[in-house]
Design a protein around this motif. Structure first.
Motif, PDB file in Angstrom:
ATOM      1  N   ALA A 103       7.551 -14.405   1.361  1.00 60.60           N
ATOM      2  CA  ALA A 103       8.193 -13.525   2.338  1.00 60.60           C
ATOM      3  C   ALA A 103       7.452 -12.195   2.438  1.00 60.60           C
ATOM      4  N   ARG A 106       4.332 -12.350   4.546  1.00 59.70           N
ATOM      5  CA  ARG A 106       4.617 -12.426   5.980  1.00 59.70           C
ATOM      6  C   ARG A 106       5.037 -11.071   6.546  1.00 59.70           C
ATOM      7  N   LEU A 107       5.712 -10.278   5.718  1.00 57.70           N
ATOM      8  CA  LEU A 107       6.247  -8.997   6.186  1.00 57.70           C
ATOM      9  C   LEU A 107       5.340  -7.812   5.887  1.00 57.70           C
ATOM     10  N   THR A 187      13.391 -13.282   6.327  1.00 55.45           N
ATOM     11  CA  THR A 187      12.051 -12.954   6.818  1.00 55.45           C
ATOM     12  C   THR A 187      12.037 -12.939   8.340  1.00 55.45           C
ATOM     13  N   ARG A 188      12.662 -13.951   8.964  1.00 54.42           N
ATOM     14  CA  ARG A 188      12.737 -13.989  10.429  1.00 54.42           C
ATOM     15  C   ARG A 188      13.468 -12.759  10.966  1.00 54.42           C
ATOM     16  N   LEU A 190      13.766  -9.769   9.565  1.00 55.22           N
ATOM     17  CA  LEU A 190      13.003  -8.535   9.367  1.00 55.22           C
ATOM     18  C   LEU A 190      11.710  -8.505  10.180  1.00 55.22           C
ATOM     19  N   GLN A 191      11.323  -9.647  10.744  1.00 59.13           N
ATOM     20  CA  GLN A 191      10.176  -9.675  11.644  1.00 59.13           C
ATOM     21  C   GLN A 191      10.558  -9.305  13.078  1.00 59.13           C
ATOM     22  N   TYR A 195      13.764  -4.373  13.189  1.00 58.26           N
ATOM     23  CA  TYR A 195      13.351  -3.935  11.855  1.00 58.26           C
ATOM     24  C   TYR A 195      11.854  -3.672  11.783  1.00 58.26           C
ATOM     25  N   ARG A 196      11.273  -3.244  12.884  1.00 61.15           N
ATOM     26  CA  ARG A 196       9.838  -2.960  12.905  1.00 61.15           C
ATOM     27  C   ARG A 196       9.449  -1.944  11.829  1.00 61.15           C
ATOM     28  N   GLN A 199       8.326  -3.375   8.435  1.00 60.16           N
ATOM     29  CA  GLN A 199       7.145  -4.234   8.416  1.00 60.16           C
ATOM     30  C   GLN A 199       5.905  -3.439   8.010  1.00 60.16           C
ATOM     31  N   TYR A 208      10.597   1.248   3.131  1.00 64.43           N
ATOM     32  CA  TYR A 208      11.270  -0.029   3.397  1.00 64.43           C
ATOM     33  C   TYR A 208      12.781   0.176   3.500  1.00 64.43           C
TER      34      TYR A 208
END
Length: 237
Positions: A103, A106-107, A187-188, A190-191, A195-196, A199, A208
């Motif tokens: 995760a 990805r973030l 994860t989806r 926060l993407q 929630y930019r 990232q 964060y």
């Protein structure tokens, strides 16, 4: 999302067998179901006033056993892991480490921050969201099941925060088949553009946490402070 502070019932829970099997909090499944259904009714009936802080005094209309269960699960400040011993914390970190790494990659976020967030929301895995029979929902991040969510869910008595402070309410939370599914779902979330700000924050837990608050992730005014405390503890270890 603040770690859920009470206990849970699936809206479409099947009838439980008469056999006594341990459930959440070490209680037999039938007793667990009876007590947390009493808690959910208590909240839904409005006996825990929305403007009244969640304290022992606010729970006096509950039966003694339900009140004890509610207060036991509703401890406020487990930010340093007082509710889990060192071995429990070690096992939790070990179990979620590969999920947090995936995760985090990805973030663009350090994996220990996501580990700390899961620990804060679930009480280091010791206070998971549970269905009526005590089964684990695997919802490690306290994600709610909003109007656009089509998956399985559990109805939960939980603590939220408003102008008058903490209050009890009933919300619908997502239910997963595994911890891995929970990590993929957060994860989806926060993407998303909402929630930019979280990232690419890397190891900066302050940035964060501020991004989570900015996106409206939690109503607890001390959420960022609590998350940073857990991260500090992980890094010290």
């Amino acid at each position: 999302m603040l770690r859920p502070e009470a206990w849970f019932a699936s809206p479409a829970s099947p009838a439980l067998p008469s056999a006594i099997a341990p459930a959440g909090d070490g209680l037999p499944s039938a007793e667990f179901r009876s007590l947390h259904e009493e808690i959910v009714r208590y909240v839904r009936d409005g006996e825990s006033a929305a403007a009244e802080p969640m304290t022992a005094g606010a729970a006096t209309s509950l039966g003694a056993e339900a009140r004890a269960l509610l207060l036991r699960s509703g401890g406020d400040d487990d930010t340093a892991g007082e509710g889990a011993d060192a071995e429990q914390r070690r096992r939790f970190v070990e179990q979620v480490a590969p999920l947090a790494r995936e995760a985090g990659a990805r973030l663009g976020v350090a994996p220990e921050i996501l580990t700390a967030q899961a620990a804060l929301e679930s009480g280091w895995g010791q206070r998971p969201l549970r269905a009526a029979d005590g089964s684990d929902s695997h919802n490690l991040f306290g994600l709610k099941a909003g109007a656009g969510y089509g998956g399985a869910s559990v109805a939960a008595a939980t603590t939220e925060y408003g102008a008058q402070g903490a209050y009890a309410t009933v919300e619908s939370f997502r239910r997963y088949d595994s911890a891995a599914e929970s990590f993929r779902d957060v994860t989806r979330l926060l993407q998303s553009p909402r929630y930019r700000a979280v990232q690419g924050t890397g190891a900066d837990v302050g940035a964060y946490a501020a991004g989570l608050v900015q996106g409206g992730y939690a109503t607890d005014p001390r959420y960022a402070e609590k998350l940073q405390a857990v991260v500090r503890g992980l890094r010290q270890r």
